[in-house]
Design a protein around this motif. Structure first.
Motif, mmCIF file in Angstrom:
data_model
loop_
_atom_site.group_PDB
_atom_site.id
_atom_site.type_symbol
_atom_site.label_atom_id
_atom_site.label_comp_id
_atom_site.label_asym_id
_atom_site.label_seq_id
_atom_site.Cartn_x
_atom_site.Cartn_y
_atom_site.Cartn_z
ATOM 1 N N ASN A 27 22.029 13.476 0.382
ATOM 2 C CA ASN A 27 21.324 12.374 1.025
ATOM 3 C C ASN A 27 21.982 11.025 0.808
ATOM 4 N N GLN A 28 22.930 10.902 -0.120
ATOM 5 C CA GLN A 28 23.496 9.601 -0.455
ATOM 6 C C GLN A 28 24.997 9.565 -0.194
ATOM 7 N N THR B 177 5.759 8.113 -3.842
ATOM 8 C CA THR B 177 6.976 7.708 -4.562
ATOM 9 C C THR B 177 8.124 7.344 -3.628
ATOM 10 N N ASP B 178 7.850 7.321 -2.305
ATOM 11 C CA ASP B 178 8.884 6.998 -1.317
ATOM 12 C C ASP B 178 10.105 7.893 -1.523
ATOM 13 N N SER B 179 9.885 9.201 -1.475
ATOM 14 C CA SER B 179 10.947 10.173 -1.751
ATOM 15 C C SER B 179 11.109 11.133 -0.581
ATOM 16 N N SER C 44 15.555 7.339 1.963
ATOM 17 C CA SER C 44 15.274 7.003 0.576
ATOM 18 C C SER C 44 16.294 7.666 -0.329
ATOM 19 N N LYS C 45 16.555 7.023 -1.456
ATOM 20 C CA LYS C 45 17.448 7.589 -2.461
ATOM 21 C C LYS C 45 16.692 8.472 -3.452
ATOM 22 N N ASN C 46 15.367 8.396 -3.418
ATOM 23 C CA ASN C 46 14.563 9.218 -4.325
ATOM 24 C C ASN C 46 14.392 10.615 -3.742
ATOM 25 N N VAL C 47 14.511 11.618 -4.590
ATOM 26 C CA VAL C 47 14.409 13.015 -4.156
ATOM 27 C C VAL C 47 13.487 13.770 -5.105
ATOM 28 N N ASP D 128 12.465 27.018 -14.713
ATOM 29 C CA ASP D 128 12.099 26.590 -13.362
ATOM 30 C C ASP D 128 12.193 25.070 -13.220
ATOM 31 N N TYR D 129 11.824 24.350 -14.270
ATOM 32 C CA TYR D 129 11.949 22.890 -14.226
ATOM 33 C C TYR D 129 13.417 22.491 -14.157
ATOM 34 N N ASN D 130 14.268 23.175 -14.915
ATOM 35 C CA ASN D 130 15.708 22.893 -14.852
ATOM 36 C C ASN D 130 16.241 23.172 -13.444
ATOM 37 N N GLY D 131 15.757 24.265 -12.813
ATOM 38 C CA GLY D 131 16.176 24.557 -11.442
ATOM 39 C C GLY D 131 15.718 23.486 -10.470
ATOM 40 N N ALA D 132 14.498 22.965 -10.656
ATOM 41 C CA ALA D 132 13.998 21.903 -9.781
ATOM 42 C C ALA D 132 14.832 20.634 -9.937
ATOM 43 N N LYS D 133 15.239 20.318 -11.172
ATOM 44 C CA LYS D 133 16.081 19.136 -11.396
ATOM 45 C C LYS D 133 17.455 19.317 -10.750
ATOM 46 N N MET D 134 17.995 20.529 -10.777
ATOM 47 C CA MET D 134 19.279 20.778 -10.117
ATOM 48 C C MET D 134 19.141 20.667 -8.600
ATOM 49 N N ILE D 135 18.011 21.140 -8.066
ATOM 50 C CA ILE D 135 17.768 20.994 -6.627
ATOM 51 C C ILE D 135 17.664 19.511 -6.270
ATOM 52 N N GLU D 136 17.061 18.730 -7.154
ATOM 53 C CA GLU D 136 16.994 17.279 -6.939
ATOM 54 C C GLU D 136 18.391 16.673 -6.887
ATOM 55 N N LEU D 137 19.274 17.093 -7.807
ATOM 56 C CA LEU D 137 20.658 16.589 -7.787
ATOM 57 C C LEU D 137 21.371 16.989 -6.500
ATOM 58 N N TRP D 138 21.150 18.246 -6.071
ATOM 59 C CA TRP D 138 21.735 18.693 -4.809
ATOM 60 C C TRP D 138 21.231 17.811 -3.660
#
Length: 367
Positions: free
Chosen positions: A339-340, A234-236, A145-148, A324-334
């Motif tokens: 993954n892509q 969410t198929d992530s 999946s492309k969703n993270v 912490d939310y900003n860190g979670a979004k950066m982990i999502e980008l990582w």
């Protein structure tokens, strides 16, 4: 009773350096079978338990503890589940017996139509006997999946996801502090009180032993289950921080004893392990990414700055949000970049004029 006596005899009469169950079995199989009246399969399981305990003791650098008559191991030949009425057929030293089980709808759903491979009959602290049944099943293929979903671990908030969910660590911090104060008081009484007080304090300490760990495991199970359920819906895939060695790194910083104790008691690795095994069970891929600068990088412009306690404000684009939310979004980008295909482009940005003005590079004059 006979199973524990056999294990103690094997451990006391077979060379303590032997940790291979086949080697132990080759030496003592006939003696154990004739002396303790166990079936052939129970003798094999006794040798296997002694071998496993010796390996554990060797790894932890301690002696093998005495085997108590509170449990015995079974394999597919020494026990069988009868679904009609949900009985368990057990092989004993005299004859096979059929024992009824108290099963819930959950257990029925797990046991129905699935062959069991091995089991362990145990006597718990409440005085009742329980059977721990091992089932084998093929794990589903991990979904692509492309969703993270990025997950940021921390002390103030145990986990924060890039979708906005968070689990506060305030309650468990207060519970841990309460356990610590209780243990400290009891340990003092156990060493300085009267004889009866010392005995009573040791009994209470034994009863409290493991309570904090059980609560932590319960909490981590709930958090990991919620995250995996969201990933399925969410198929992530799930991306987490690789916090290996975090205790060694944080302990190098100057902190008081209370902060050091609180930091060292967090079970980040356990939460990650729960996420990984639940992900394998449900076909959800869980990846670990480096934690460097995840909490200091802006999720919108990728400018590396500094976080101010719980809040994050980017000096470049003005983004202001929870750290912490900003860190979670950066982990999502990582996670997306890993993954892509061509995912590294997600972590690249153009240096604008404002960023160029604030960029100071060290230089050295050449002669």
């Amino acid at each position: 009773m006979a199973f524990a006596d056999a294990c103690n005899w094997i451990n006391g009469n077979v060379n303590s350096n032997l940790t291979n169950r086949n080697s132990i079995q080759a030496i003592c199989y006939s003696d154990v079978k004739s002396q303790f009246g166990l079936t052939a399969n129970h003798v094999v399981r006794a040798c296997a338990r002694v071998a496993a305990n010796r390996l554990t003791a060797k790894r932890k650098r301690r002696k093998v503890r005495e085997f108590k008559p509170t449990s015995f191991d079974c394999d597919a030949r020494t026990f069988r589940i009868i679904e009609e009425g949900y009985l368990v057929s057990l092989s004993t030293t005299e004859k096979r017996i059929k024992v009824p089980m108290r099963v819930s709808n959950y257990h029925i759903g797990k046991l129905q139509g699935r062959p069991s491979t091995s089991a362990q009959v145990c006597k718990h602290r409440d005085g009742n006997f329980y059977i721990h049944i091992q089932l084998k099943s093929d794990a589903p293929k991990l979904k692509k999946s492309k969703n993270v979903i990025g997950v940021d671990f921390g002390r103030r908030d145990i986990a924060v996801t890039s979708t906005g969910n968070s689990w506060s660590g305030k309650d468990i911090s207060s519970i841990r502090d309460k356990y610590f104060r209780t243990r400290t008081s009891l340990q003092k009484k156990a060493s300085q009180g009267t004889r009866s007080t010392r005995r009573r304090a040791r009994e209470i300490l034994k009863r409290l032993s493991g309570g904090e760990k059980r609560y932590q495991s319960w909490l981590n199970h709930n958090i990991s289950s919620s995250i995996i359920r969201e990933a399925i819906a969410t198929d992530s895939i799930v991306a987490v921080e690789d916090l290996t060695g975090i205790r060694e790194r944080t302990n190098q910083k100057p902190r008081n004893k209370t902060e050091r104790r609180r930091s060292n008691s967090w079970a980040f690795y356990q939460l990650r392990a729960f996420l990984e095994y639940k992900g394998i069970k449900e076909g959800v891929k869980v990846i670990a990414i480096p934690p460097s600068y995840t909490s200091q990088t802006c999720q919108k412009c990728l400018h590396i700055g500094t976080r101010n306690n719980k809040s994050f404000k980017c000096e470049n684009c003005g983004n202001n949000c929870d750290a912490d939310y900003n860190g979670a979004k950066m982990i999502e980008l990582w996670g997306c970049s890993v993954n892509q295909p061509r995912g590294s482009e997600l972590l690249s940005c153009d240096i604008n004029s404002r960023a160029t003005e604030s960029l100071h590079l060290p230089y050295r004059k050449c002669r």
